[in-house]
Write a protein that holds these residues in place. Structure first.
Motif, short mmCIF file in Angstrom:
data_model
loop_
_atom_site.label_atom_id
_atom_site.label_comp_id
_atom_site.label_asym_id
_atom_site.label_seq_id
_atom_site.Cartn_x
_atom_site.Cartn_y
_atom_site.Cartn_z
N LEU A 111 4.09 11.41 2.56
CA LEU A 111 3.02 11.08 1.63
C LEU A 111 1.67 11.23 2.34
N PRO A 112 0.84 12.15 1.90
CA PRO A 112 -0.46 12.33 2.55
C PRO A 112 -1.34 11.10 2.40
N ARG A 113 -2.19 10.87 3.37
CA ARG A 113 -3.19 9.81 3.26
C ARG A 113 -4.05 10.06 2.02
N GLY A 114 -4.31 8.99 1.26
CA GLY A 114 -5.09 9.12 0.04
C GLY A 114 -4.26 9.26 -1.21
N THR A 115 -2.92 9.41 -1.08
CA THR A 115 -2.07 9.52 -2.26
C THR A 115 -2.19 8.25 -3.11
N PRO A 116 -2.50 8.37 -4.41
CA PRO A 116 -2.61 7.17 -5.25
C PRO A 116 -1.22 6.62 -5.59
N VAL A 117 -1.06 5.31 -5.50
CA VAL A 117 0.22 4.67 -5.78
C VAL A 117 -0.01 3.36 -6.53
N LEU A 118 1.08 2.85 -7.10
CA LEU A 118 1.06 1.59 -7.84
C LEU A 118 2.11 0.66 -7.25
N ALA A 119 1.69 -0.53 -6.80
CA ALA A 119 2.61 -1.54 -6.27
C ALA A 119 2.89 -2.56 -7.35
N HIS A 200 0.51 -10.18 -3.55
CA HIS A 200 0.53 -11.62 -3.34
C HIS A 200 1.96 -12.14 -3.29
N GLY A 201 2.08 -13.42 -2.88
CA GLY A 201 3.37 -14.04 -2.72
C GLY A 201 4.22 -13.93 -3.97
N GLY A 202 5.49 -13.51 -3.80
CA GLY A 202 6.39 -13.28 -4.91
C GLY A 202 6.58 -11.80 -5.19
N SER A 203 5.73 -10.95 -4.60
CA SER A 203 5.82 -9.50 -4.82
C SER A 203 6.80 -8.83 -3.88
N SER A 204 7.27 -9.53 -2.86
CA SER A 204 8.20 -8.93 -1.90
C SER A 204 9.40 -8.33 -2.60
N GLY A 205 9.71 -7.08 -2.25
CA GLY A 205 10.85 -6.40 -2.83
C GLY A 205 10.51 -5.55 -4.03
N GLY A 206 9.26 -5.60 -4.49
CA GLY A 206 8.86 -4.76 -5.61
C GLY A 206 8.68 -3.31 -5.17
N PRO A 207 8.73 -2.37 -6.11
CA PRO A 207 8.59 -0.96 -5.75
C PRO A 207 7.14 -0.52 -5.65
N VAL A 208 6.92 0.51 -4.83
CA VAL A 208 5.66 1.25 -4.81
C VAL A 208 5.96 2.59 -5.46
N LEU A 209 5.19 2.94 -6.50
CA LEU A 209 5.48 4.12 -7.31
C LEU A 209 4.37 5.16 -7.21
N ASP A 210 4.77 6.43 -7.30
CA ASP A 210 3.77 7.49 -7.38
C ASP A 210 3.37 7.70 -8.84
N ALA A 211 2.57 8.73 -9.09
CA ALA A 211 2.01 8.94 -10.43
C ALA A 211 3.06 9.32 -11.46
N ALA A 212 4.26 9.72 -11.00
CA ALA A 212 5.34 10.06 -11.92
C ALA A 212 6.33 8.92 -12.10
N GLY A 213 6.03 7.74 -11.51
CA GLY A 213 6.91 6.60 -11.64
C GLY A 213 8.11 6.63 -10.72
N GLN A 214 8.02 7.41 -9.64
CA GLN A 214 9.11 7.51 -8.67
C GLN A 214 8.84 6.60 -7.48
N VAL A 215 9.89 6.00 -6.93
CA VAL A 215 9.75 5.07 -5.83
C VAL A 215 9.37 5.83 -4.56
#
Length: 275
Positions: A111-119, A200-215
């Motif tokens: 993943l290149p630096r600057g890639t937008p993601v959603l946690a 924040h606390g409670g988010s541990s174990g959640g996915p980080v997704l790319d723009a296509a919704g892939q982990v």
């Protein structure tokens, strides 16, 4: 901690693991969309195959240390820890196969630096009380890949950033991590991703997704406005050792992401853990 490594400066950064202790709050009325948050510990998880969820090892270890059963909210049980890798801070949970939706893994090798993601995750702290325990997402670019040593049982992670004498950040090599942390920590040294978005606390174990919704990673720590994530390489390794073949898709084409659609689609595969 700051030290010199081969003519450059290495500055340490401490982050907190994000399994959360939750206080006992009053019940809301039946018409309220806010879920009840009960006392105990909480985390997040996502489905990679029917009846199989990924979360952090420190979430499962925290429940085990307190002698509490691990529950997947909204799902019947029982749920067992099928595989746990404390050094990678990953755990695979196994429970009833309900034919649930699963999240695909990205086939990207880097993943290149600057890639937008959603946690994504279910924070119970660091957010408004009325939103605690609800699915929440934070968006930002990948800042860097960093070398990290963490202690799942102790709830701390330490990484470092290297800069030259002019203050310009440079990417560390594996040998830099060994020199910074010392040979005694070699077994726990791991590559991790740092994302310019808070978790924040409670988010541990959640996915980080790319723009296509892939982990592309798994949330495990945060602090100072950052999210720290376990990279895909470690997740793929865990699943391979467990004999699990995840759904894999090619990286997204360049286009304007619809992050609301990504969040909504992923929500069917995400779960809040509690114990």
């Amino acid at each position: 901690m700051r030290c010199w490594i081969g003519g450059v400066v290495a500055s340490g950064l401490g982050l907190a693991l994000l399994a959360a202790a939750t206080a006992a709050w009053p019940l809301r009325s039946a018409t309220s969309p806010v879920p009840e948050v009960t006392s105990g510990w909480s985390g997040s998880a996502f489905a990679v195959a029917p009846g199989l969820l990924v979360t952090n090892a420190h979430v499962a270890l925290r429940c085990r240390a307190h002698g509490l059963p691990l529950r997947v909210e909204g799902r019947s049980g029982p749920w067992q820890v099928a595989m746990l890798d404390a050094d990678a801070d990953l755990a695979l949970l196994q429970g009833p196969d309900a034919g649930e939706a699963v999240l695909p893994l990205s086939a990207a090798q880097r993943l290149p630096r600057g890639t937008p993601v959603l946690a994504l995750g279910y924070p119970t702290s660091g957010t408004e009380r009325r939103l605690a325990g609800q699915l929440h997402g934070t968006r930002g670019p990948i800042l860097r890949a960093t070398l990290t040593v963490h202690d799942p049982e102790g709830g701390r992670a330490v990484s470092f950033v290297m800069t030259d004498r002019q203050g310009h950040e440079i990417e560390p090599a594996w040998e830099d991590g060994l020199r910074y942390f010392g040979p005694a920590q070699a077994a726990r040294l791991r590559w991790r991703l740092e994302i310019d978005a808070p978790s924040h606390g409670g988010s541990s174990g959640g996915p980080v997704l790319d723009a296509a919704g892939q982990v592309v990673g798994v949330v495990y720590a945060g602090g100072r406005g950052l999210t720290a994530a376990i990279p895909l390489e470690d997740l793929r390794d865990l699943l391979m050792r467990a004999g699990v073949t995840p759904v894999t898709r090619a990286p997204p084409q360049q286009r304007e992401p619809d992050w609301a659609a990504v969040r909504d689609a992923a929500s069917r595969s995400l779960y809040r853990l509690a114990c």
